[in-house]
Design an enzyme around this catalytic site. Structure first.
Site: not given
Lengths: 331, 297
Positions: A162, A231, A267
């Protein structure tokens, strides 16, 4: 393959998509600002309307189990210890020891230095390990540090990385800089030989992007640079994931597939605490992006306390009595 | 020119706020006794309202249980003060709800207010009476101290709409428990006014939550709720379609403390709330913690 060639590949692809001969900041700006603007009031209203869908009985049971299987169970505290990460992994493997039919979560999400601990604790369970790299959460470090950070996590066995984008550069219009950073981190996620590459999730930190237009632009920019997932947030900035923001990102991945044929995951992370919230998100996924996204491969929740609420709802459906926090673990 | 009536829509009292029932339902409330007349529309609470109330009570518990006994006593006394200043309203509502004379209603309201004061006085005294130093055969101090049980659900008495309600709620909260109270099904109006008094007194939001509605509909959800630690079944007496035995059986799932209604076997009766109550209601919602401590020299 050298890093030069890989980022060159990304650049070439971007040139094709933009239809330009040289990928310059100007070309990127023109393209991103040429995206249709987001009707803010309309987006809020649409998200709110979708949020009123009533999901009951068997559909609810399905939604709860699906939501559990989509969770990236997260602990990102300065006070994290190996012990805490191990107990989180135990929970990821067996979310509810009293009900073994409860699905496992998709991944555990930890800081870089905890990757090895988590890797060992979830080995052989199918639960992935995600690491937050690139000077998470602010991203304020040199590119050399960010790349070293990423490689470190990849070598320690992270399945997913991430990364955070440089919001300062994005907001001041240096899109090419953001593009190159993502492409380089993408490259750092590669593994030699047959070992699968780490999946790259790009955190836009929508709470700092101010407008929905920026969220849309950042989503497209990240996908253009090779993100496997986009995300919403780090969870360290408020507001984090909101329903309209997730919706706009889902529109982006839908349109991206129409353009390129590639699927990109979404996400939302941070701020999703109740089952109701999670189910609202699933409704939006289904309505905006489509059913194909309703799997852990293409949609995730970055959350920690959400899992407990989903488990309590699961108890309620199974036993017909309201459950309470005494019946789930704290972490 | 005649004035248009300002009719009130009654609501629930959960977490210090007055929400409408999640279900959107309401039901008609009539006066008791001769000349049955329409009094009000009360909110008809649902199981989800009960769930929200339990959540609010759970959230309020640490603060309330952690408050000093002295502080809790003051807060309860303050409720009496606020009730006193709305005495006329309470008298009129008790009279309409219970179908009694004005003089009788006046006496009931006075008794209800006095009951708060009575329990307020106990706040820093019951620990000495119910706990203490145990004589043990060894060089130890052995101390038993009562502690609150937690979230207590209570079925308020069906007939005694104000005095009975206060007599049930005050002993629950004085010890640091938080309460989810199902008001009398047919006589909820004094309970709602009490909620308004609570909201303007110093009782923290969530410590007392009040739901109006059908007892038979909501009570089973409270009895089976795993996050409720005790249940007071006093109001099962004279409640329509309510079997307190079934409620007690449901409560056994997580070993709730159960205060049974008065009466024998299935014949639950509502007690007379007029006499000075004694400590048994207070004691029913306490856990005794015993500590051993070496004496030394």
């Amino acid at each position: 393959m050298s890093s030069q060639t890989v980022t060159a590949e990304a650049t070439e692809r971007a040139r094709d998509i933009l239809g330009v001969t040289r990928l310059t900041n100007q070309a990127l700006s023109g393209w991103l600002h040429g995206l249709p603007g987001v009707d803010e009031v309309g987006a809020d209203a649409r998200a709110a309307t979708l949020g009123t869908r009533s999901i009951k009985t068997t559909a609810k049971a399905w939604a709860i189990d699906t939501a559990i299987s989509m969770i990236d169970l997260t602990t990102l505290e300065g006070a994290d210890t190996a012990g805490k990460v191990r107990s989180l992994c135990t929970k990821a493997r067996t979310p509810d020891p009293a009900h073994l039919d409860t699905p496992r979560v998709a991944a555990v999400c930890v800081y870089n230095d905890m990757v090895a601990v988590a890797r060992e604790a979830v080995a052989g369970t199918g639960v992935n390990v995600a690491a937050v790299s690139t000077a998470f959460p602010s991203g304020r470090a040199s590119i050399a540090v960010k790349l070293a950070d990423t490689r470190d996590a990849v070598e320690a066995g992270a399945d997913e990385i991430d990364m955070v984008i440089d919001r300062g550069a994005f907001l001041s219009g240096r899109y090419l800089h953001v593009f190159e950073e993502i492409a380089q981190v993408r490259q750092a996620c590669r593994r030699d030989g047959d070992a699968p590459d780490a999946h790259l999730k790009v955190i836009l930190e929508t709470g700092e992007l101010v407008t929905y237009d920026n969220v849309r632009r950042a989503s497209w920019l990240a996908m253009l640079a090779g993100a496997d997932f986009i995300k919403t947030s780090t969870g360290k900035v408020s507001p984090a994931a909101t329903l309209p923001v997730t919706m706009i990102m889902l529109e982006a991945v839908r349109d991206w597939r129409a353009l390129t044929g590639e699927m990109v995951g979404v996400k939302p992370a941070g701020g999703i605490r109740s089952s109701k919230d999670a189910i609202r998100h699933l409704v939006v996924v289904n309505e905006v992006a489509g059913e194909e996204w309703l799997t852990p491969q293409w949609f995730r929740f970055g959350a920690s306390s959400l899992l407990n609420d989903l488990l309590l709802q699961r108890h309620k459906l199974a036993t017909g009595a309201y459950s309470g926090p005494d019946y789930v673990t704290i972490d | 020119m005649s004035r248009v009536d300002v009719r009130k829509t009654y609501k629930l009292f959960i977490g210090g706020k007055f929400p409408r029932s999640e279900s959107g339902r309401s039901y008609e409330v009539f006066s008791a006794g001769r000349g049955r007349r329409f009094l009000a529309n009360a909110a008809q609470g649902s199981r989800k309202d009960a769930r929200d109330a339990v959540r609010a009570a759970r959230a309020a518990l640490p603060g309330w249980a952690g408050a000093t006994a002295y502080n809790r006593g003051q807060v309860l006394y303050r409720v009496a003060e606020v009730m006193e200043s709305r005495r006329t309203q309470f008298v009129a509502e008790v009279q309409a709800a219970e179908g009694v004379t004005a003089a009788r209603a006046e006496a009931t309201v006075s008794a209800a207010i006095d009951r708060w004061v009575w329990y307020a006085g106990w706040s820093d005294k019951y620990a000495q009476v119910l706990g203490g130093l145990n004589p043990v055969a060894g060089p130890y101090f052995d101390i038993s101290a009562p502690e609150p049980t937690g979230v207590v659900a209570a079925l308020a008495p069906q007939r005694s709409s104000l005095l009975g309600l206060v007599s049930v709620v005050a002993p629950i909260v004085v010890a640091g428990n938080t309460a989810v109270v199902l008001a009398s099904e047919e006589r909820p109006v004094p309970a709602i006014t009490l909620a308004e008094a609570l909201a303007t007194s110093d009782v923290p939001g969530g410590v007392i939550n009040l739901i109006t509605g059908r007892t038979a509909e909501v009570a089973p959800w409270l009895a089976s709720h795993l996050d409720v630690n005790a249940i007071d079944l006093t109001g099962a007496a004279d409640a329509q379609d309510v079997s307190w035995g079934e409620l007690e059986a449901a409560a056994a799932e997580n070993l709730k403390r159960v205060l049974r209604p008065a009466g024998s076997d299935e014949q639950a009766v509502e007690p007379d709330f007029a006499p000075v109550p004694g400590l048994h209601r207070l004691e029913a919602f306490l856990e005794t913690k015993t500590v051993w401590h070496p004496k030394g020299r």
